[in-house]
Scaffold this active site. Structure first.
Site, mmCIF file in Angstrom:
data_model
loop_
_atom_site.group_PDB
_atom_site.id
_atom_site.type_symbol
_atom_site.label_atom_id
_atom_site.label_comp_id
_atom_site.label_asym_id
_atom_site.label_seq_id
_atom_site.Cartn_x
_atom_site.Cartn_y
_atom_site.Cartn_z
ATOM 1 N N LYS A 110 1.908 -2.483 5.181
ATOM 2 C CA LYS A 110 0.546 -2.229 5.787
ATOM 3 C C LYS A 110 -0.141 -3.512 5.888
ATOM 4 O O LYS A 110 -0.897 -3.594 6.918
ATOM 5 C CB LYS A 110 -0.191 -1.461 4.606
ATOM 6 C CG LYS A 110 0.294 0.073 4.587
ATOM 7 C CD LYS A 110 -0.581 0.728 3.760
ATOM 8 C CE LYS A 110 0.015 2.199 3.612
ATOM 9 N NZ LYS A 110 -0.449 3.183 2.429
ATOM 10 N N LYS A 157 9.505 4.512 11.216
ATOM 11 C CA LYS A 157 9.515 6.125 11.171
ATOM 12 C C LYS A 157 8.382 6.444 11.819
ATOM 13 O O LYS A 157 7.347 5.801 12.172
ATOM 14 C CB LYS A 157 9.414 6.131 9.527
ATOM 15 C CG LYS A 157 7.811 5.669 9.172
ATOM 16 C CD LYS A 157 7.459 5.852 7.498
ATOM 17 C CE LYS A 157 6.170 5.451 7.270
ATOM 18 N NZ LYS A 157 5.759 5.583 6.196
ATOM 19 N N LYS A 202 1.514 8.565 11.134
ATOM 20 C CA LYS A 202 0.203 8.831 11.617
ATOM 21 C C LYS A 202 -0.681 7.913 12.147
ATOM 22 O O LYS A 202 -1.336 8.188 12.882
ATOM 23 C CB LYS A 202 -0.523 9.531 10.333
ATOM 24 C CG LYS A 202 -0.313 10.552 9.616
ATOM 25 C CD LYS A 202 -1.045 10.974 8.418
ATOM 26 C CE LYS A 202 -0.497 11.431 7.543
ATOM 27 N NZ LYS A 202 -0.967 11.474 6.049
HETATM 28 P P1 TYM Z 1 1.637 10.525 3.365
HETATM 29 O O1 TYM Z 1 0.280 11.234 3.569
HETATM 30 O O2 TYM Z 1 1.957 9.228 4.203
HETATM 31 O O3 TYM Z 1 2.704 11.711 3.999
HETATM 32 C C1 TYM Z 1 2.797 13.047 3.196
HETATM 33 C C2 TYM Z 1 4.456 13.049 3.090
HETATM 34 O O4 TYM Z 1 4.974 13.038 4.541
HETATM 35 C C3 TYM Z 1 6.217 12.216 4.192
HETATM 36 N N1 TYM Z 1 6.417 11.564 5.297
HETATM 37 C C4 TYM Z 1 7.749 11.739 6.116
HETATM 38 N N2 TYM Z 1 8.850 12.204 6.014
HETATM 39 C C5 TYM Z 1 9.906 12.106 6.853
HETATM 40 N N3 TYM Z 1 9.852 11.430 7.893
HETATM 41 C C6 TYM Z 1 8.601 10.755 8.237
HETATM 42 N N4 TYM Z 1 8.453 9.941 9.312
HETATM 43 C C7 TYM Z 1 7.559 10.645 7.334
HETATM 44 N N5 TYM Z 1 6.027 10.224 7.268
HETATM 45 C C8 TYM Z 1 5.582 10.802 6.175
HETATM 46 C C9 TYM Z 1 5.886 11.299 3.235
HETATM 47 O O5 TYM Z 1 7.320 10.739 2.352
HETATM 48 C C10 TYM Z 1 5.012 12.180 2.160
HETATM 49 O O6 TYM Z 1 5.995 12.984 1.285
HETATM 50 N N6 TYM Z 1 1.851 7.947 -1.058
HETATM 51 C C11 TYM Z 1 1.692 9.401 -0.314
HETATM 52 C C12 TYM Z 1 0.738 10.242 -0.849
HETATM 53 C C13 TYM Z 1 0.678 10.477 -2.272
HETATM 54 C C14 TYM Z 1 1.649 11.211 -3.234
HETATM 55 C C15 TYM Z 1 1.197 11.170 -4.333
HETATM 56 C C16 TYM Z 1 2.956 11.920 -2.916
HETATM 57 C C17 TYM Z 1 -0.182 10.061 -3.297
HETATM 58 N N7 TYM Z 1 -0.071 10.330 -4.714
HETATM 59 C C18 TYM Z 1 1.873 11.696 -5.502
HETATM 60 C C19 TYM Z 1 3.830 12.623 -4.079
HETATM 61 C C20 TYM Z 1 3.175 12.290 -5.303
HETATM 62 C C21 TYM Z 1 1.467 9.016 1.308
HETATM 63 O O7 TYM Z 1 0.895 8.261 1.577
HETATM 64 O O8 TYM Z 1 2.096 10.230 1.917
#
Ligand code: TYM
Length: 360
Positions: free
Chosen positions: A144, A225, A228
């Site tokens: 990031k 990957k 967003k």
């Molecule tokens: P976030 O908001 O980036 O993404 C949400 C979920 O989507 C999955 N993901 C993907 N899976 C496959 N291919 C991709 N290209 C891809 N992009 C995103 C992410 O792995 C995620 O499961 N840090 C986390 C949010 C979070 C969280 C937590 C998750 C905060 N606290 C506690 C689990 C448990 C995040 O930024 O996800």
């Protein structure tokens, strides 16, 4: 159904307790001692196919057999530059999409992180146990900041807040995409440190990562990957994109010049990505798809991938349109209240264990 998600580590080391989903297949809603699931999503921008195939599809299917808690992590979203008015809107928007995807408030707890300040308190406590050496290794922080996100203490300690999210509710399983693997390792590490020092309060949680499509790749650069925050709209499909947009994105996905449909992540990453997406959407194995499409040419193959994706996403837009912002606010109000009721006594145990029982 869960067979489709059977785990494959694909050559990666088995250091995290990523479980084979089949282990839990026999669980039913009537199990008295159901395992608890926790997962989260940042309310930053629109939900894409990677989020859905990597995580949210599992969120929905796991509701039948587990005690499920899903959180819109707005405190995490504050670690990168953001607009307060847009954040408020995105929280509602993200919840609306999750409801349209099938997160069911009668079976799952859905709320936003800022409704339950125990998350932040536990993050502080865990932060006092998080070695700098561990946080210095976090690849997401490095990625990031390399992309231009200003480094700040919140961004640096992001994984500690994520550990607090999971451990606050004593979760056992965390359905996420591959990119969260390192954060789950930190969560396990912090839970062990806490338990060793203050007594066994936290179960050591496992990640739950799908076999195919755990890392859906960008359509414009299949080496990175789908994200967003990618400036290129063509790099992704949004869950609510129109059908013709979805078809166009897949047709224009970057591939290679060799016309054979074959699964080879190193030399044909674009085709490998499309094969994984199609496999995840149809439930057919990648080998089976290669048998059928190896000589079909990329045009016909991409059309078939688009058909599979369109079929998978078809139910969501009508459900999304049927929801009002008022419905969504009501779900979050109720979910936040229930989450606070759960979190309060758990956090009281933590306070007692660490010596700050105090008066509230
Ligand atoms: P976030 O908001 O980036 O993404 C949400 C979920 O989507 C999955 N993901 C993907 N899976 C496959 N291919 C991709 N290209 C891809 N992009 C995103 C992410 O792995 C995620 O499961 N840090 C986390 C949010 C979070 C969280 C937590 C998750 C905060 N606290 C506690 C689990 C448990 C995040 O930024 O996800």
């Amino acid at each position: 159904m869960l067979d489709r998600y059977a785990l494959s580590l694909r050559g990666r080391s088995r250091t995290v307790g990523i479980i084979v989903p089949d282990d839990h297949k026999e669980q039913t809603v009537s199990d008295t001692n159901r395992q608890r699931i926790f997962s989260g999503v940042q309310p930053t921008g629109n939900i894409h196919l990677g989020n859905y195939l990597g995580a949210f599809r599992n969120w929905v299917s796991l509701q039948d057999s587990f005690d499920t808690i899903y959180c819109i992590v707005d405190l995490h979203a504050m670690t990168a530059d953001y607009d307060p008015v847009a954040l408020e809107k995105s929280r509602i928007e993200t919840a609306k999409v999750l409801l349209a995807l099938g997160v069911d408030p009668d079976r799952s707890l859905l709320y936003t992180q800022s409704q339950v300040m125990e998350h932040a308190e536990l993050a502080w406590i865990l932060g006092t146990m998080a070695p700098m050496g561990v946080l210095n290794r976090m690849t997401q922080f490095k990625d990031k900041t390399a992309m231009g996100v200003a480094s700040n203490l919140g961004l640096y300690s992001y994984p500690v807040l994520m550990a607090a999210d999971i451990l606050l509710y004593r979760a056992n399983l965390v359905p996420v995409g591959e990119d969260q693997r390192q954060h789950i390792e930190v969560t396990r590490d912090l839970a062990e440190r806490f338990n060793n020092r203050f007594g066994d309060l936290f179960p050591i949680p496992d990640g739950y990562i799908p076999e195919t499509s755990a890392r859906v790749m960008s359509f414009t650069d299949p080496a990175s990957k789908m994200s967003k925050s990618d400036a290129k709209e063509k790099s992704r499909i949004l869950i609510l994109d129109d059908q013709d947009v979805i078809r166009k994105r897949i047709r224009s996905a970057v591939t290679d010049s060799d016309p054979e449909v074959r699964y080879d992540v190193d030399t044909k990453p674009g085709i490998a990505n499309l094969l994984e997406i199609m496999s995840a959407c149809t439930g057919r194995s990648v080998d089976d798809l290669v048998d059928e499409y190896s000589g079909a040419g990329y045009g016909a193959f991409k059309d078939a991938v688009a058909d599979a994706v369109l079929e998978e996403l078809a139910p969501f837009k009508p459900r999304y349109k049927a929801l009002t912002n008022g419905d969504v606010r009501a779900v979050l109000a109720e979910g936040g209240g229930r989450a606070r009721e759960l979190a309060g006594p758990y956090e009281a145990e933590v306070r007692k264990a660490v010596g700050i029982k105090g008066y509230r």
